[in-house]
Design a protein around this motif. Structure first.
Motif, PDB file in Angstrom:
ATOM      1  N   PHE A  97       0.835  -1.190   0.000  1.00 23.14           N
ATOM      2  CA  PHE A  97       0.000   0.000   0.000  1.00 23.14           C
ATOM      3  C   PHE A  97       0.878   1.251   0.000  1.00 23.14           C
ATOM      4  N   ALA A  98       0.545   2.208  -0.866  1.00 17.58           N
ATOM      5  CA  ALA A  98       1.236   3.493  -0.904  1.00 17.58           C
ATOM      6  C   ALA A  98       0.552   4.474   0.036  1.00 17.58           C
ATOM      7  N   VAL A  99      -0.723   4.194   0.345  1.00 19.68           N
ATOM      8  CA  VAL A  99      -1.523   5.038   1.225  1.00 19.68           C
ATOM      9  C   VAL A  99      -2.249   4.102   2.182  1.00 19.68           C
ATOM     10  N   THR A 100      -2.208   4.415   3.479  1.00 21.79           N
ATOM     11  CA  THR A 100      -2.900   3.576   4.448  1.00 21.79           C
ATOM     12  C   THR A 100      -3.962   4.360   5.194  1.00 21.79           C
ATOM     13  N   HIS A 101      -5.002   3.653   5.575  1.00 25.34           N
ATOM     14  CA  HIS A 101      -6.140   4.229   6.289  1.00 25.34           C
ATOM     15  C   HIS A 101      -5.663   5.023   7.511  1.00 25.34           C
ATOM     16  N   ARG A 114      -1.626  14.078   0.914  1.00 30.41           N
ATOM     17  CA  ARG A 114      -1.838  15.338   0.196  1.00 30.41           C
ATOM     18  C   ARG A 114      -2.797  15.073  -0.953  1.00 30.41           C
ATOM     19  N   LEU A 115      -3.878  15.827  -0.993  1.00 31.66           N
ATOM     20  CA  LEU A 115      -4.854  15.743  -2.079  1.00 31.66           C
ATOM     21  C   LEU A 115      -4.481  16.760  -3.133  1.00 31.66           C
ATOM     22  N   ILE A 116      -4.563  16.365  -4.396  1.00 32.62           N
ATOM     23  CA  ILE A 116      -4.285  17.274  -5.505  1.00 32.62           C
ATOM     24  C   ILE A 116      -5.492  17.256  -6.426  1.00 32.62           C
ATOM     25  N   TYR A 117      -6.012  18.437  -6.725  1.00 31.09           N
ATOM     26  CA  TYR A 117      -7.094  18.573  -7.695  1.00 31.09           C
ATOM     27  C   TYR A 117      -6.588  19.459  -8.816  1.00 31.09           C
ATOM     28  N   SER A 118      -6.721  19.001 -10.061  1.00 34.08           N
ATOM     29  CA  SER A 118      -6.270  19.772 -11.218  1.00 34.08           C
ATOM     30  C   SER A 118      -7.398  19.895 -12.217  1.00 34.08           C
ATOM     31  N   SER A 141      -3.029   1.026  -3.170  1.00 32.73           N
ATOM     32  CA  SER A 141      -1.759   0.927  -3.883  1.00 32.73           C
ATOM     33  C   SER A 141      -1.746   1.945  -5.010  1.00 32.73           C
ATOM     34  N   VAL A 142      -0.577   2.186  -5.583  1.00 32.31           N
ATOM     35  CA  VAL A 142      -0.453   3.130  -6.693  1.00 32.31           C
ATOM     36  C   VAL A 142      -1.391   2.722  -7.819  1.00 32.31           C
ATOM     37  N   GLY A 143      -2.177   3.689  -8.297  1.00 36.13           N
ATOM     38  CA  GLY A 143      -3.110   3.454  -9.388  1.00 36.13           C
ATOM     39  C   GLY A 143      -4.517   3.100  -8.948  1.00 36.13           C
ATOM     40  N   THR A 201      -7.285   8.913  -7.104  1.00 36.57           N
ATOM     41  CA  THR A 201      -6.355   7.880  -7.525  1.00 36.57           C
ATOM     42  C   THR A 201      -5.033   8.069  -6.794  1.00 36.57           C
ATOM     43  N   VAL A 202      -4.511   6.998  -6.215  1.00 37.02           N
ATOM     44  CA  VAL A 202      -3.229   7.053  -5.523  1.00 37.02           C
ATOM     45  C   VAL A 202      -2.134   7.207  -6.577  1.00 37.02           C
ATOM     46  N   LEU A 203      -1.384   8.328  -6.497  1.00 33.05           N
ATOM     47  CA  LEU A 203      -0.313   8.582  -7.453  1.00 33.05           C
ATOM     48  C   LEU A 203       1.026   8.045  -6.964  1.00 33.05           C
ATOM     49  N   SER A 204       1.293   8.218  -5.685  1.00 35.30           N
ATOM     50  CA  SER A 204       2.539   7.766  -5.076  1.00 35.30           C
ATOM     51  C   SER A 204       2.317   7.758  -3.568  1.00 35.30           C
ATOM     52  N   PRO A 205       3.288   7.294  -2.797  1.00 37.27           N
ATOM     53  CA  PRO A 205       3.077   7.281  -1.351  1.00 37.27           C
ATOM     54  C   PRO A 205       2.723   8.681  -0.828  1.00 37.27           C
ATOM     55  N   GLY A 206       1.554   8.767  -0.194  1.00 37.07           N
ATOM     56  CA  GLY A 206       1.124  10.011   0.421  1.00 37.07           C
ATOM     57  C   GLY A 206       0.493  11.034  -0.506  1.00 37.07           C
ATOM     58  N   ILE A 207       0.264  10.702  -1.781  1.00 31.34           N
ATOM     59  CA  ILE A 207      -0.316  11.655  -2.730  1.00 31.34           C
ATOM     60  C   ILE A 207      -1.491  11.014  -3.449  1.00 31.34           C
TER      61      ILE A 207
END
Length: 163
Positions: free
Chosen positions: A102-106, A111-115, A132-134, A151-157
């Motif tokens: 997992f790149a992101v855990t509960h 960091r949230l990114i909106y574009s 996990s990523v993706g 969508t998980v882009l990378s750890p923490g993003i």
């Protein structure tokens, strides 16, 4: 600076996607150049949630001509992967029994990114699930309390998905 960060994030996503594709194709591969088929097997019991490392697996030749399936054929397919089920010694490791870490855990801040076009908004959020990523996950915006999908882009993003 932000464009450089975005490019680095996209490179990470592309690299992870290529690794997943290479793993999938390798699982379907037939005999190697020496004409033999191989499978990865554990040397000891590996329990669900454990990370697989070099000392826990070995590569063995497949001698049964009827043996088929989505089994791992190379160390690169299992290295650093997390088990979803118990793996028994000397039994071929099924690729479907593994997952990416997992790149992101509960509950861990992300960091949230909106574009949207040239507009980019960032905020802090708390994931409501592991990812996990993706993967697409739900995240609660720490400032507004709203739940968004991203969508998980990378750890923490996490890249927020537009509705």
């Amino acid at each position: 600076m932000r464009r450089l960060q975005e490019r680095n994030v996209m490179k990470t996503v592309v690299s992870a996607s290529l690794l997943v594709l290479a793993t999938a194709f390798a699982a379907l591969a037939g005999p190697t150049e020496d004409g033999k088929r191989y499978a990865m097997v554990p040397t000891a019991v590996i329990y669900p949630g454990q990370i697989i490392n070099a000392g826990q697996v070995k590569r063995v030749e497949v001698t049964n001509p009827n043996f088929a399936g989505d089994y791992a054929t190379d160390f690169t397919q299992v290295d650093g992967m997390i088990t979803k089920s118990t793996l028994v010694p000397d039994r071929a490791i099924s690729v479907s029994a593994l997952r990416e870490p997992f790149a992101v855990t509960h509950g861990q801040q992300v960091r949230l990114i909106y574009s949207s076009g040239t507009l980019q908004i960032t905020a802090l959020g708390m994931p409501l699930q592991d990812g996990s990523v993706g993967e697409l996950i739900r995240v609660r915006n720490a400032d507004s309390g709203l739940t968004v999908s991203g969508t998980v882009l990378s750890p923490g993003i996490v890249q927020v998905v537009s509705k």
